[in-house]
Design a protein around this motif. Structure first.
Motif, PDB file in Angstrom:
ATOM      1  N   ILE A 117       7.265  13.985 -15.818  1.00 26.51           N
ATOM      2  CA  ILE A 117       6.239  14.067 -16.846  1.00 26.51           C
ATOM      3  C   ILE A 117       5.023  14.777 -16.257  1.00 26.51           C
ATOM      4  O   ILE A 117       4.785  14.744 -15.059  1.00 26.51           O
ATOM      5  CB  ILE A 117       5.834  12.685 -17.417  1.00 26.51           C
ATOM      6  N   SER A 118       4.282  15.436 -17.125  1.00 22.91           N
ATOM      7  CA  SER A 118       3.073  16.123 -16.686  1.00 22.91           C
ATOM      8  C   SER A 118       1.894  15.164 -16.689  1.00 22.91           C
ATOM      9  O   SER A 118       1.882  14.160 -17.409  1.00 22.91           O
ATOM     10  CB  SER A 118       2.774  17.308 -17.608  1.00 22.91           C
ATOM     11  N   ALA A 119       0.893  15.510 -15.895  1.00 25.63           N
ATOM     12  CA  ALA A 119      -0.385  14.807 -16.001  1.00 25.63           C
ATOM     13  C   ALA A 119      -0.963  15.021 -17.399  1.00 25.63           C
ATOM     14  O   ALA A 119      -0.507  15.867 -18.156  1.00 25.63           O
ATOM     15  CB  ALA A 119      -1.357  15.332 -14.953  1.00 25.63           C
ATOM     16  N   HIS A 120      -1.977  14.242 -17.708  1.00 24.86           N
ATOM     17  CA  HIS A 120      -2.674  14.275 -18.993  1.00 24.86           C
ATOM     18  C   HIS A 120      -1.829  13.736 -20.130  1.00 24.86           C
ATOM     19  O   HIS A 120      -1.984  14.146 -21.281  1.00 24.86           O
ATOM     20  CB  HIS A 120      -3.232  15.661 -19.300  1.00 24.86           C
ATOM     21  N   ALA A 121      -0.918  12.803 -19.782  1.00 20.92           N
ATOM     22  CA  ALA A 121      -0.328  11.970 -20.822  1.00 20.92           C
ATOM     23  C   ALA A 121      -1.462  11.157 -21.463  1.00 20.92           C
ATOM     24  O   ALA A 121      -2.478  10.891 -20.826  1.00 20.92           O
ATOM     25  CB  ALA A 121       0.727  11.047 -20.227  1.00 20.92           C
ATOM     26  N   HIS A 139      -1.104  22.359 -19.738  1.00 18.12           N
ATOM     27  CA  HIS A 139      -1.791  21.439 -18.834  1.00 18.12           C
ATOM     28  C   HIS A 139      -2.229  20.147 -19.516  1.00 18.12           C
ATOM     29  O   HIS A 139      -2.451  19.150 -18.846  1.00 18.12           O
ATOM     30  CB  HIS A 139      -3.010  22.131 -18.219  1.00 18.12           C
ATOM     31  N   ASP A 140      -2.370  20.155 -20.823  1.00 14.87           N
ATOM     32  CA  ASP A 140      -2.921  18.992 -21.527  1.00 14.87           C
ATOM     33  C   ASP A 140      -2.282  18.902 -22.906  1.00 14.87           C
ATOM     34  O   ASP A 140      -1.573  19.810 -23.351  1.00 14.87           O
ATOM     35  CB  ASP A 140      -4.445  19.132 -21.642  1.00 14.87           C
ATOM     36  N   MET A 141      -2.553  17.816 -23.596  1.00 14.48           N
ATOM     37  CA  MET A 141      -2.076  17.590 -24.952  1.00 14.48           C
ATOM     38  C   MET A 141      -3.129  16.788 -25.700  1.00 14.48           C
ATOM     39  O   MET A 141      -4.134  16.362 -25.115  1.00 14.48           O
ATOM     40  CB  MET A 141      -0.753  16.818 -24.939  1.00 14.48           C
ATOM     41  N   CYS A 142      -2.913  16.566 -26.985  1.00 15.55           N
ATOM     42  CA  CYS A 142      -3.855  15.779 -27.772  1.00 15.55           C
ATOM     43  C   CYS A 142      -3.082  15.108 -28.910  1.00 15.55           C
ATOM     44  O   CYS A 142      -1.914  15.441 -29.169  1.00 15.55           O
ATOM     45  CB  CYS A 142      -4.971  16.679 -28.309  1.00 15.55           C
ATOM     46  N   PHE A 143      -3.725  14.174 -29.597  1.00 12.90           N
ATOM     47  CA  PHE A 143      -3.051  13.490 -30.692  1.00 12.90           C
ATOM     48  C   PHE A 143      -4.045  13.023 -31.745  1.00 12.90           C
ATOM     49  O   PHE A 143      -5.246  12.875 -31.471  1.00 12.90           O
ATOM     50  CB  PHE A 143      -2.237  12.290 -30.182  1.00 12.90           C
TER      51      PHE A 143
END
Length: 426
Positions: free
Chosen positions: A183-187, A234-238
């Motif tokens: 898994i990537s960082a910024h979960a 690098h990141d995600m959002c919800f």
């Protein structure tokens, strides 16, 4: 202070000497000791009696002479814990005992190269999308299911620690279903539901996956995201009902991949955000095209109704890299050359300087009915101000919010020289 009671718990092995590397000296001087300080002394002012809770901070600590180039993202993960209980404040820190950290401490030498080293090979198989890096687990830290989770931005394991003691609890296996892609960082943790939302990415198709871990630490949803190229998100959002993932300007060079080599390049494909229902299928992903950019970090996202069309709109806030807009590009501030040794001048700007990427607080609005990006633009009152690494009250994650805080960037450095408070309603 000299009379501060400090318990020294452990010290990491290090073969570092006096270093002039800009990210191994000064504010980046290695911290090799684990300590406990159960009651910090107040040296100025009064202790805030209305503050209760724990603050966690992740840092990257160089411990060994590197194999080739050293990048500030190569350091081993050390977590810092500061606890407030209304009467006193305590501190402790611990290295995250990753598989790579323990192996190198035993070998007393580096076994893996860093992210900026291209001419030397790692001595052992590694982790991440490339498969040869050390999983430092130093990029990000969240709290889920009552445990601290630390993660690596090139995709790796998730390491658990006790939030009270910082005792290392080993790798989290998500009830035996931990993805082979890592898994990537910024979960992201949705504090309202207790869910952990995560993504990973790969140099091989399918190039991205998205998943959900429930409050009991079990993976309950895992789907591939149909990207057209091996991108480097690098990141995600919800929001309350949707998840937002990146399909932006940076990807692996596919010609190099065919030769078994890894090199980042600017993608020729359109920049898009992938949006799907929180528990959506791959077939439900909608792509929204935006101006060419890359985004390292987001702030928040939320849903709203358009006042004229009554369409459902997703609002997304993050730090857009405006360097992709092309000329005229402001001449970078090179005052760092007065401080940094000349032998590092050529490579220094690649060490993580954010100001050369012209990062600005930006907003995108997506119409879920038409599938179009209906608006994007800066939302900082000072249009030329460069900011990044924002925070806000996580109780408002996925919801409409008012206040956020951004870091002001130190020219040339991966350092900050101030804070900005944003009132997003005024």
């Amino acid at each position: 202070m000299s009379d501060q009671k400090v318990e020294r718990v452990w010290r990491a092995y290090s073969n570092l000497e006096e270093e002039d590397h800009p990210y191994m000296s000064g504010p980046f001087q290695p911290n090799l000791e684990e300590v406990n300080a159960d009651e910090l002394k107040v040296i100025s002012g009064e202790f805030p009696t209305d503050v209760h809770g724990i603050y966690f901070r992740n840092t990257e600590q160089p411990t060994l002479k590197p194999k080739g180039n050293y990048h500030p993202f190569d350091g081993d993960s050390m977590l810092h814990r500061v606890a407030f209980d209304g009467e006193k404040c305590s501190y402790r820190n611990r290295f995250v005992r990753t598989e790579g950290f323990l192996a190198e401490q035993e070998a007393k030498q580096p076994l893996w190269v860093g992210v900026s080293e291209k001419s030397i090979k790692s001595a052992r198989k590694g982790w991440g999308a490339e498969g040869y890096l050390k999983d430092t687990s130093a990029t990000d830290v969240v709290v889920h299911n009552g445990k601290v989770l630390s993660m690596f931005y090139r995709c790796g394991e998730a390491y658990r620690l006790d939030p009270e003691t910082l005792e290392n609890l080993g790798k989290d296996n998500f009830a035996g279903r931990f993805p082979k892609e890592g898994i990537s960082a910024h979960a992201k943790v949705d504090e309202e539901t207790g869910e952990l939302l995560f993504f990973n990415y790969s140099s091989k198709a399918p190039f991205m996956h998205y998943g959900i871990v429930n409050p009991s630490d079990e993976i309950v949803h895992y789907v591939d995201i149909p990207l057209e190229a091996p991108k480097l998100p690098h990141d995600m959002c919800f929001t309350k009902n949707f998840t937002i993932l990146c399909d932006l300007a940076v990807q692996f060079d596919e010609a190099k991949l065919e030769k078994g080599e890894f090199k980042n390049t600017v993608s020729s494909k359109p920049c898009r955000f992938a949006i799907l229902p929180r528990y959506g299928k791959s077939s439900e992903v909608k792509f929204f095209t935006v101006r060419k950019t890359f985004v390292l970090h987001f702030l928040n996202a939320y849903e709203k109704k358009d006042s004229r069309s009554n369409h459902d709109i997703i609002v997304l806030d993050g730090y857009r890299q405006c360097v992709y807009d092309g000329p005229p590009i402001p001449k970078p501030d090179t005052s760092w050359k007065d401080i940094v040794s000349e032998k590092y001048h050529k490579i220094f700007p690649t060490f993580g300087s954010m100001d050369i990427m012209l990062t600005k607080l930006w907003r995108w609005e997506f119409d879920l009915t038409t599938g179009e990006t209906v608006w994007e633009g800066p939302i900082d009152d000072f249009g030329d101000r460069l900011t990044e690494f924002g925070v806000f009250n996580q109780a408002y994650a996925g919801k409409e919010y008012r206040y956020a805080y951004s870091c002001l960037l130190e020219p040339g450095w991966l350092l900050f020289n101030g804070l900005v408070k944003h009132d997003l309603k005024n």
